[in-house]
Each structure stands twice: as structure tokens, then as C-alpha cells.
Design an enzyme around this catalytic site. Structure first.
Site, PDB file in Angstrom:
ATOM      1  N   GLN A  44      19.693  66.926 -71.752  1.00 43.05           N
ATOM      2  CA  GLN A  44      20.982  66.528 -71.129  1.00 43.05           C
ATOM      3  C   GLN A  44      21.594  67.888 -71.799  1.00 43.05           C
ATOM      4  O   GLN A  44      22.663  69.185 -71.547  1.00 43.05           O
ATOM      5  CB  GLN A  44      21.650  65.536 -71.065  1.00 43.05           C
ATOM      6  CG  GLN A  44      22.107  65.103 -72.680  1.00 43.05           C
ATOM      7  CD  GLN A  44      23.131  63.490 -72.557  1.00 43.05           C
ATOM      8  OE1 GLN A  44      23.294  63.124 -71.855  1.00 43.05           O
ATOM      9  NE2 GLN A  44      24.097  64.099 -73.691  1.00 43.05           N
ATOM     10  N   HIS A  71      16.420  66.572 -66.182  1.00 44.67           N
ATOM     11  CA  HIS A  71      16.766  66.272 -67.101  1.00 44.67           C
ATOM     12  C   HIS A  71      17.226  64.554 -66.690  1.00 44.67           C
ATOM     13  O   HIS A  71      17.702  64.318 -65.854  1.00 44.67           O
ATOM     14  CB  HIS A  71      17.560  67.377 -67.977  1.00 44.67           C
ATOM     15  CG  HIS A  71      18.989  67.095 -67.467  1.00 44.67           C
ATOM     16  ND1 HIS A  71      20.141  66.475 -67.864  1.00 44.67           N
ATOM     17  CD2 HIS A  71      19.372  67.660 -66.097  1.00 44.67           C
ATOM     18  CE1 HIS A  71      20.834  66.129 -67.175  1.00 44.67           C
ATOM     19  NE2 HIS A  71      20.787  66.636 -66.175  1.00 44.67           N
ATOM     20  N   CYS A  72      17.169  64.302 -68.181  1.00 45.52           N
ATOM     21  CA  CYS A  72      18.455  62.527 -68.026  1.00 45.52           C
ATOM     22  C   CYS A  72      18.863  62.514 -69.194  1.00 45.52           C
ATOM     23  O   CYS A  72      19.598  64.284 -69.206  1.00 45.52           O
ATOM     24  CB  CYS A  72      17.003  61.434 -68.213  1.00 45.52           C
ATOM     25  SG  CYS A  72      15.485  61.677 -69.196  1.00 45.52           S
ATOM     26  N   ASN A  73      19.599  61.985 -69.810  1.00 46.69           N
ATOM     27  CA  ASN A  73      20.097  61.746 -71.163  1.00 46.69           C
ATOM     28  C   ASN A  73      19.538  62.388 -72.470  1.00 46.69           C
ATOM     29  O   ASN A  73      19.690  63.790 -72.309  1.00 46.69           O
ATOM     30  CB  ASN A  73      20.704  60.698 -71.830  1.00 46.69           C
ATOM     31  CG  ASN A  73      21.613  59.958 -70.517  1.00 46.69           C
ATOM     32  OD1 ASN A  73      21.327  59.470 -69.413  1.00 46.69           O
ATOM     33  ND2 ASN A  73      22.792  60.044 -70.628  1.00 46.69           N
ATOM     34  N   GLY A 101      15.952  62.925 -72.299  1.00 47.31           N
ATOM     35  CA  GLY A 101      14.348  63.750 -71.615  1.00 47.31           C
ATOM     36  C   GLY A 101      13.592  63.066 -71.706  1.00 47.31           C
ATOM     37  O   GLY A 101      12.352  64.348 -72.239  1.00 47.31           O
TER      38      GLY A 101
END
Length: 220
Positions: free
Chosen positions: A77, A148-150, A152
Site C-alpha cells: 500500500q 497491491h494489498c496492505n 504486498g
């Protein structure tokens, strides 16, 4: 002895200094554990939170972007919220599979948001079709997509690994190796790893790209 007894009787738990333990999970989440009323309380840290115990500001930024393909990137993120970095990599599309992370530059990029929980019980395979379609659309438009996530390391990594298995006909082992080479910190949770292996078995048995029948609902 009399003095010791007095101290013991006068003891109060309220006099103890509040303690908190910072924990970083295998998936990259940063948690705060505190004791209160003989119970452990666990809270996920907030990037914008204050400095108190329970909500602390995480000043460590992860701006490493894994270049899987010239048009396919993987990151955290932090990378998704760094406009200069996004422009440097010529990003046009952003696939956000984090939970509770807002999109920062709505007027600058084409976004797709799919909130996925990073727990082994989550059925990651059921999100593949929607995610893959967005990535393919970006590719067809000669765009560059960041997934992406939090942190990654787990959700976004699993999506990218699955995409390579689907679009590039890569095996699970090959796809995992390619993604890890581009972003060494990746570590999909055990449930996602097992589902990716199941995905390969399903592709081999079906001779195509169908998600196994038992994995078509969103699990939490």
C-alpha cells in the site's frame, strides 16, 4: 517481614506500568498486543494513528516494486500511495486487493478495488476471474497495472501468481519463483499456497482455466 506484608497488601495492579508488545506476522501485518483485566487484546496498527499503545504510527515504508512483467507490477500500500513512484513506473491501472485501504489518486489512475481478507480460510480462487479480467484489460490498453494489498506479500502475491499460472501457463512452482525473484518479501499465507496448488491440479485435470467447483464461493 512486617514491611513486606504491608507492601503485598498495598499492591495494586493499577500501579503497574501498561505494557504492549509489537508483533509482525508472517503476512507482514503489524499488531499491538496489550494486557487489560488479565486478557490479551490485539489491535492492528493504523498508519495514521497516534503514538499511544494500541494505535501507533508505522514509519517504515515499503516502496520496493516487483516488476513481474513490463506491464505487471506488485507492491504494498505504501507504493500505491506514492505518486512519484507510480509515475516513475508509468502505472496506469491499480488493482487494490487490500482490506480497508483507500485509493489515493482517483483522478490519476484506473482503479479496481476488491477487499480480500488475509486469512487462510479466505477462498482466494474465487476472486481470480474478476482480478484477472482487470489485469488483462490494462494489458490490452497498453497500460501498466500495479497489484497491491496492505503489505504486498500475501494477497496481492497470490493474485499475481495465479495470473501467471492462468495467462502464461506457468506451473505453480515457476510462477512462485518468478514473483519471488521480483519481490523477495512475498509470503502468501498457508491457505493461499494450498489453494494455488489446487488451482494447478484443477487446470491440469480440466485442461483449461476453470476454478475447481468446490472453490467458487467466497470463504472468510
Amino acid at each position: 517481614m512486617h514491611s513486606l506484608n504491608q507492601k503485598i497488601k498495598a499492591f495494586s495492579r493499577d500501579n503497574l506500568r501498561k505494557q504492549c508488545t509489537r508483533v509482525t506476522t508472517l503476512t507482514g501485518k503489524k499488531l499491538i498486543e496489550t494486557w487489560e483485566d488479565a486478557t490479551v487484546h490485539v489491535v492492528e496498527t493504523e498508519p495514521s494513528g497516534g503514538g499511544g499503545c494500541g494505535y501507533v504510527q508505522d514509519l517504515t515504508l515499503d516502496l520496493q516494486v516487483g516488476v513481474i512483467k513490463p506491464w505487471l507490477l506488485l507492491g504494498s500500500q505504501d507504493a500505491a500511495h506514492d505518486l512519484e513512484l507510480l509515475r516513475k513506473h508509468k502505472v496506469t491501472h491499480i488493482l487494490n486487493v487490500a482490506y480497508g485501504v483507500e485509493n489515493a489518486f482517483l483522478s490519476e489512475f484506473t482503479y479496481k478495488t476488491i477487499s480480500i481478507l488475509d486469512v487462510p480460510e479466505t477462498n482466494i480462487l474465487s476472486y481470480f476471474p474478476e482480478c484477472f479480467e482487470f489485469i488483462e484489460q490494462a494489458k490490452l490498453k497498453d497500460g501498466v497495472v500495479l497489484v497491491h494489498c496492505n503489505a504486498g506479500v500475501s494477497r496481492a502475491a497470490a493474485i499475481v501468481i495465479g495470473f501467471l499460472m492462468s495467462s502464461e501457463e506457468a506451473t505453480f512452482t515457476t510462477a512462485l519463483s518468478l514473483v519471488k525473484e521480483a519481490r523477495p518479501s512475498i509470503c502468501p499465507n498457508p491457505g493461499f499456497m494450498e489453494q494455488l496448488r489446487t488451482y494447478q491440479v484443477g487446470k491440469e485435470s480440466n485442461g483449461g482455466d476453470k476454478v475447481p467447483a468446490e472453490d467458487t464461493t467466497h470463504g472468510l
